[in-house]
Enzyme design. Structure first.
Site, PDB file in Angstrom:
ATOM      1  N   TRP A  73      39.126  44.358  47.409  1.00  0.00           N
ATOM      2  CA  TRP A  73      38.453  43.510  46.421  1.00  0.00           C
ATOM      3  C   TRP A  73      37.676  42.472  47.215  1.00  0.00           C
ATOM      4  CZ3 TRP A  73      38.342  38.443  44.531  1.00  0.00           C
ATOM      5  CH2 TRP A  73      37.915  38.282  43.208  1.00  0.00           C
ATOM      6  N   ASN A  99      44.947  42.218  53.484  1.00  0.00           N
ATOM      7  CA  ASN A  99      44.831  41.464  52.235  1.00  0.00           C
ATOM      8  C   ASN A  99      44.860  39.978  52.589  1.00  0.00           C
ATOM      9  OD1 ASN A  99      45.053  43.926  50.985  1.00  0.00           O
ATOM     10  ND2 ASN A  99      47.050  43.540  50.056  1.00  0.00           N
ATOM     11  N   GLY A 100      44.004  39.197  51.976  1.00  0.00           N
ATOM     12  CA  GLY A 100      43.994  37.767  52.254  1.00  0.00           C
ATOM     13  C   GLY A 100      42.643  37.312  52.769  1.00  0.00           C
ATOM     14  N   GLU A 482      43.925  31.762  24.753  1.00  0.00           N
ATOM     15  CA  GLU A 482      44.323  33.087  25.228  1.00  0.00           C
ATOM     16  C   GLU A 482      43.519  34.192  24.558  1.00  0.00           C
ATOM     17  OE1 GLU A 482      46.426  36.199  27.148  1.00  0.00           O
ATOM     18  OE2 GLU A 482      45.920  34.123  27.637  1.00  0.00           O
ATOM     19  N   LYS A 486      41.133  36.857  26.604  1.00  0.00           N
ATOM     20  CA  LYS A 486      41.266  38.311  26.524  1.00  0.00           C
ATOM     21  C   LYS A 486      39.917  38.960  26.225  1.00  0.00           C
ATOM     22  CE  LYS A 486      45.237  38.833  27.775  1.00  0.00           C
ATOM     23  NZ  LYS A 486      44.828  37.755  28.697  1.00  0.00           N
ATOM     24  N   LYS A 604      44.444  42.136  39.234  1.00  0.00           N
ATOM     25  CA  LYS A 604      45.680  41.894  38.501  1.00  0.00           C
ATOM     26  C   LYS A 604      46.459  40.725  39.087  1.00  0.00           C
ATOM     27  CE  LYS A 604      48.943  42.570  35.544  1.00  0.00           C
ATOM     28  NZ  LYS A 604      48.720  42.126  34.166  1.00  0.00           N
TER      29      LYS A 604
END
Length: 609
Positions: A73, A99-100, A482, A486, A604
């Site tokens: 990502w 990752n990071g 919320e 969404k 996520k």
């Protein structure tokens, strides 16, 4: 966020790596790649786009029994084949996935380029693999080179490294980005998420910050970056493979929305003591006196979890009679917050790995507050680093847009509220009433889900709109936030949530016949006020979609569309009123042709700042 998977053993590595990467697709990514040790050398294949594109790039079956794979990502460097991981050194001997974020990569890269290193990508990660290559000139072995390199980097990392010069090992290390080692028979696995390897082993070891793991096919060693041996406990992954499959549903998000009656029951199972009017939360036993005597509670979280925390603030202040502040974890440590040893800080995170929330935890710990976690993933970093806490038991949540985790977080916050309220003087009778209302919630959610087709019809009418406004009051103001989130996340429609009374302070200027306004309006103590807000919207020709309690004839005469939910006590109403908003967002996104489970630009679990 980015995903890592690794394998070393006696089986062909490629199918295991590809399967693992596919299981990590839900985390969000833009490219994928693998590195293999075969025929005495290093083979790297990587491709922008889906894992299926990488699978075609790999081509014919390969016999390699050691390899690492990655889904990226993008942070530093645009999505491209070149910027995809793995990255390699100048000699194509060492491959690394990461990752990071390496924050000082610019200085490292400048120095290495002066020393003759040639870079191919614009990523921060490539600086680390070249740094390892440089350190190997002095150390002579890969493990020492990795340790020396990591001592020079600033930032966060979860890495896996293989080398054709050391073909019997995978090296892994973490700092601020999760990694687990899967233990097999004459084979071992590496992953950033248990979902990638649960089909092969349930025995796992969680790496801590500052640890390195050395995997061979028949052993796993763990050390600190300073080369001190560490002893690790093997733990069991408890969820089943079926829980991370779609189970006949079109999308994970729809499956997870429909699972909520059961996940809510799981969140309460064994915890609600109806006859005593109280709850049992074993993870808080040791800190119950601290909670009873706390001068203030701070809730820190991000995104959907922050919305849950805001509802929790209202619950705890009303019933627990204690000051509560809900903080964006991403801002918490940067403003030098006033945190006292008498404060209790709850960290809410579905994954238990959210980088900003972890940073807030460390800030609170440093200031000697009591830190407690509310997480979904057993064994996650927040769960391990907290002094206590409560698991929400929602099961694996694969859809990027959180649904069942949110409602389970609300249940857990309600349980914590009841526990504290009973400590602080709530009567047994009132406690019994709340317990009864809690236990009725899953059945009421089932009733709402049976009306999904009605909500889908509403979605058909509004699927082409460009803007939405969501309004709520009291406990349902966070639900408005919320619901808007969404819709934004998965349909890419601009949506904003507001306290209904704030509409007059600006947003009312936006309302016309093209503006759908979703109003959350259960019969609570703000009911009469929110009716006035609906009247104001209708006076300006706005389209009103109202979420109301059953048989609400008053709002039925005002709204263009009505979505009914059962009645419950005020502080539990958000668990019911949010369900229609989840379904509305889902159906609109599907009708717009959006990738519901993997919305663009989102991950996520946000494991980098």
């Amino acid at each position: 966020m980015c995903g890592i998977v690794g394998y070393i053993g006696n089986k062909p590595a490629v199918p295991i790596l590809l399967e693992g990467l596919k299981r990590l697709e839900y985390r969000g990514y833009d490219s994928a790649g693998i590195a293999l040790l075969e025929n005495g050398g290093l083979t790297v294949r990587k491709k922008i786009g889906k894992v299926s594109h990488l699978e075609k790039e790999i081509g014919a079956p390969r016999a390699s029994v050691i390899g690492i794979g990655h889904t990226r990502w993008a942070t530093h460097g645009v999505p491209s084949d070149i910027n995809a991981h793995p990255h390699t050194d100048c000699k194509n001997e060492i491959a690394l996935i990461h990752n990071g974020i390496i924050e000082n990569y610019g200085a490292i890269r400048t120095k290495l380029e002066k020393d003759g290193h040639v870079f191919k990508s614009t990523t921060d990660t490539e600086a680390l693999v070249h740094l390892i290559e440089e350190m190997k000139k002095y150390s002579g072995d890969l493990e020492t080179a990795v340790r020396l390199a990591l001592r020079q980097v600033e930032g966060t990392y979860g890495i896996a490294v293989i080398s054709s010069a050391d073909p019997e090992k995978i090296l892994a290390a973490r700092k601020g980005s999760p990694l687990i080692v899967g233990i097999g028979d004459n084979e071992n696995y590496l992953a950033s998420d248990a979902a990638a390897i649960v089909d092969h082993t349930r025995k796992v070891v969680y790496l801590e910050d500052g640890e390195i793991a050395i995997l061979s096919k028949d052993s796993v060693e763990t050390k600190t970056i300073d080369n001190k041996m560490t002893t690790k406990q093997i733990e069991q992954v408890t969820f089943d493979l079926a829980q991370i499959e779609k189970g006949g549903f079109s999308h994970f998000m729809l499956k997870e929305i429909m699972e909520q009656p059961e996940t809510l029951r799981n969140s309460m199972r064994g915890r609600v003591l109806r006859e005593e009017g109280n709850v049992k939360l074993s993870g808080l036993n040791e800190v119950k006196p601290l909670l009873e005597n706390a001068q203030r509670i701070i809730i820190a979280a991000c995104g959907t979890s922050w919305h849950a925390g805001l509802v929790g603030e209202y619950m705890l202040e009303h019933y627990g009679k204690i000051p509560v502040e809900t903080e964006y974890a991403s801002e918490f440590r940067y403003r030098n917050p006033i945190v006292k040893p008498s404060d209790v800080v709850f960290l809410i995170s579905q994954s238990g790995e959210t980088a900003d929330t972890l940073a807030a935890l460390k800030e609170a710990k440093q200031k000697n507050a009591t830190v407690l976690g509310i997480c979904n993933v057993v064994g996650s970093t927040i769960a391990r680093e907290s002094q206590g806490g409560v698991y929400i038991h929602a099961g694996p949540e694969i859809g990027v847009a959180s649904t069942k985790a949110f409602t389970s977080q609300l249940i857990v916050l309600a349980l914590i509220t009841l526990m504290i309220a009973r400590q602080r003087g709530m009567s047994e009778g009132e406690g019994r009433n709340i317990c009864t209302q809690l236990l009725e919630i899953p059945g009421k959610v089932e009733m709402i889900l049976q009306r999904a087709a009605e909500i889908e019809n509403i979605a058909e009418e509004f699927k082409s709109n460009s803007n939405f406004l969501y309004l709520g009051r009291g406990y349902n103001f966070p639900v408005a936030l919320e619901g808007a989130l969404k819709l934004k996340e998965i349909s890419y429609i601009h949506a904003e949530g507001y306290p209904a009374a704030e509409m007059k302070h600006g947003p009312i200027a936006l309302i016309d016949k093209n503006m759908p306004v979703v109003v959350i309006a259960p019969r609570d103590r703000t009911y009469e006020k929110i009716i006035s807000n609906i009247e104001e919207v209708k006076a300006r020709h706005g389209k009103v979609i109202a979420v109301v309690n059953e048989k609400d004839s008053h709002i039925a005469s005002l709204a263009d569309h009505l979505i009914e939910v059962p009645q419950t006590v005020d502080f539990l109403s958000p668990i019911l009123t949010v369900i229609p908003l989840q379904l509305l967002a889902y159906y609109i996104a599907v009708k717009r042709g959006c990738n519901v489970d993997q919305p663009r630009n989102l991950a996520k679990s946000v494991t980098v700042e």
